[in-house]
Write a protein that holds these residues in place. Structure first.
Motif, PDB file in Angstrom:
ATOM      1  N   ASP A   1      12.816 -51.684 -86.866  1.00 26.48           N
ATOM      2  CA  ASP A   1      13.450 -52.837 -86.226  1.00 26.48           C
ATOM      3  C   ASP A   1      12.442 -53.940 -85.904  1.00 26.48           C
ATOM      4  O   ASP A   1      12.791 -55.117 -85.915  1.00 26.48           O
ATOM      5  N   ASN A   2      11.204 -53.554 -85.620  1.00 25.51           N
ATOM      6  CA  ASN A   2      10.170 -54.545 -85.277  1.00 25.51           C
ATOM      7  C   ASN A   2       9.315 -54.925 -86.486  1.00 25.51           C
ATOM      8  O   ASN A   2       8.150 -55.309 -86.333  1.00 25.51           O
ATOM      9  N   PHE A   3       9.867 -54.809 -87.676  1.00 29.94           N
ATOM     10  CA  PHE A   3       9.109 -55.040 -88.907  1.00 29.94           C
ATOM     11  C   PHE A   3       8.536 -56.454 -88.953  1.00 29.94           C
ATOM     12  O   PHE A   3       7.395 -56.662 -89.374  1.00 29.94           O
TER      13      PHE A   3
ATOM     14  N   VAL B   1       0.271 -57.567 -91.657  1.00 32.48           N
ATOM     15  CA  VAL B   1       0.494 -57.307 -93.082  1.00 32.48           C
ATOM     16  C   VAL B   1       0.261 -55.829 -93.404  1.00 32.48           C
ATOM     17  O   VAL B   1       1.063 -55.184 -94.091  1.00 32.48           O
ATOM     18  N   SER B   2      -0.853 -55.292 -92.911  1.00 30.44           N
ATOM     19  CA  SER B   2      -1.128 -53.874 -93.148  1.00 30.44           C
ATOM     20  C   SER B   2      -0.091 -52.988 -92.465  1.00 30.44           C
ATOM     21  O   SER B   2       0.310 -51.948 -93.005  1.00 30.44           O
ATOM     22  N   GLY B   3       0.363 -53.413 -91.284  1.00 25.68           N
ATOM     23  CA  GLY B   3       1.400 -52.657 -90.585  1.00 25.68           C
ATOM     24  C   GLY B   3       2.713 -52.671 -91.340  1.00 25.68           C
ATOM     25  O   GLY B   3       3.424 -51.657 -91.380  1.00 25.68           O
TER      26      GLY B   3
ATOM     27  N   ASP C   1       4.551 -49.421 -92.753  1.00 25.87           N
ATOM     28  CA  ASP C   1       5.916 -49.164 -92.294  1.00 25.87           C
ATOM     29  C   ASP C   1       6.864 -49.004 -93.475  1.00 25.87           C
ATOM     30  O   ASP C   1       7.706 -48.092 -93.496  1.00 25.87           O
ATOM     31  N   LEU C   2       6.739 -49.881 -94.470  1.00 25.12           N
ATOM     32  CA  LEU C   2       7.587 -49.791 -95.656  1.00 25.12           C
ATOM     33  C   LEU C   2       7.315 -48.497 -96.425  1.00 25.12           C
ATOM     34  O   LEU C   2       8.254 -47.819 -96.875  1.00 25.12           O
TER      35      LEU C   2
END
Length: 415
Positions: free
Chosen positions: A264-266, A271-273, A277-278
């Protein structure tokens, strides 16, 4: 061969017409469509009505207006031609009712302006006109408007005609979400492209080397062990494996998210996060997508390579001084990969790829889920739009497969 591919491309048109006619016919005869759903909603608001009368709380005129709005006011073939864009559609339809002794009535003509002329407060051009019982329309802006007098019902229908179907690039508007069908499809395409393309690349990247190793190490422990693993994966449906992975690895152990394409907080991540996450969300679905095709692709490479290794030209190459590695990689493997060209054309279907059950399990809002929602919601414009896009890409993929086969194997000539 050029004439063959031209004929194949031209055959896409009648094939699409046949598929859309069949599905369009089904949407006209199955119960529970948008018209019935709207009538049930109206009935639910009038609790004193009987459950047996789905449209009991609506007048006949209101029913006709709903039928016209959803496109059910025409017989099958005229309605199909309107959806196709080969016949004009009656838009902005109004029913003008006349009282006893009334010969004229005022009518408000509301026309949607071109998008370039929209303002912050209005996207319509509104004008007043007068219509009589015979359908004569008078006013300053009546050009393009048509009328149809119905003396037996003491009314006149006022409308405009417009070609606005598939041939004009319009897939319609969703009856469930009130959004344009093409916009809804484009919104799901990035998800389908992501999973489809990654699955496509990983399957080839793993199965080709694995098939080569199994062919060279035929009947060894490595070959037998990998065969057991890939055939177990082939025997287990992807959605069953997905259910197990969600329950044990995601819900109980907490190693992976239980669902969704991203968190939800994408949008707030770095960028690395975002990449992590993806990737974190994609691992389990990708396993389920890939598990079914591994056995077929691996065994296809292995069996073809073994046939080529036993061919005379490989033995001749080794007899002339070529190493076994050089004979495998330089001669046998090249010919063994020709059958794989038959699957390369299906890469175009990654735009609309996806599995309904896998996307349901992992709560992925992709093309498969969109297709499922279209059918369960009886959203017929969306059903037809999904059909057109997926059928067209599938037919195009078949043609591309033939093209890649002819490109890879000069012995093949289509006539």
């Amino acid at each position: 061969m050029r004439d063959y591919f031209i004929r194949r491309l031209l055959l896409i048109i009648p094939t699409l017409l046949g598929a859309t006619i069949a599905v369009f016919f089904i949407t006209r005869i199955v119960p529970g469509g948008p018209l019935e759903a709207r009538m049930r909603q109206a009935m639910a608001m009038a609790s004193e009505r009987s459950m047996k009368d789905a449209g009991g709380s609506l007048s006949e005129e209101q029913k006709e207006q709903l039928a016209a709005y959803y496109g059910f006011d025409k017989p099958f073939f005229p309605a199909y031609l309107i959806w196709l864009g080969a016949a004009p559609q009656e838009v902005e339809k109004q029913f003008i009712k006349f009282e006893e002794g009334q010969n004229e009535a005022k009518v408000t003509l509301k026309t949607l302006l071109p998008r370039a002329q929209w303002t912050a407060t209005n996207a319509f051009k509104v004008s007043e006109a007068t219509v009589d019982r015979k359908g004569a329309l008078t006013g300053p802006d009546v050009v393009g408007w048509k009328t149809k007098a119905e003396p037996e019902k003491q009314r006149v229908t006022v409308f405009r005609t417009k070609f606005n179907g598939l041939l004009q690039g319009n897939l319609g508007v969703s009856t469930r979400y009130n959004d344009r069908v093409w916009a809804m499809i484009k919104e799901r395409m990035p998800v389908s492209i992501f999973y489809g393309l990654i699955t496509f690349i990983l399957t080839y990247a793993v199965c080709i080397p694995l098939g080569v190793i199994k062919a060279i190490k035929h009947r060894t422990v490595l070959d037998n062990a990998t065969s057991v693993v890939i055939f177990i994966g082939y025997a287990v449906p992807g959605f069953v494996l997905g259910s197990l992975l969600v329950v044990y690895l995601a819900a109980r152990m907490g190693w992976f998210p239980t669902g969704g394409f991203v968190s939800d907080n994408f949008s707030q991540l770095s960028v690395s996060g975002k990449v992590w996450d993806l990737t974190h969300h994609a691992i389990l679905p990708l396993i389920c997508y890939m598990v079914g095709g591994f056995a077929f692709m691996t065994m296809l490479v292995k069996n073809n390579l073994m046939d080529n290794l036993a061919a005379d030209y490989v033995r001749t190459a080794i007899a002339k001084g070529a190493t076994f590695r050089g004979a495998v990689l330089g001669h046998a493997l090249r010919n063994s990969l020709i059958p794989l060209a038959t699957t390369l054309g299906q890469i175009v279907t990654v735009f609309v790829g996806g599995s309904i059950l896998i996307e349901r399990i992992f709560d992925i809002d992709g093309f498969g889920m969109l297709s499922f929602q279209a059918v369960t919601d009886r959203d017929y414009p969306l059903v037809m739009g999904v059909l057109v896009v997926s059928a067209f890409l599938t037919l195009l993929g078949n043609i591309l497969s033939d093209f890649f086969v002819a490109l890879a194997d000069p012995r093949i000539r289509f006539r």
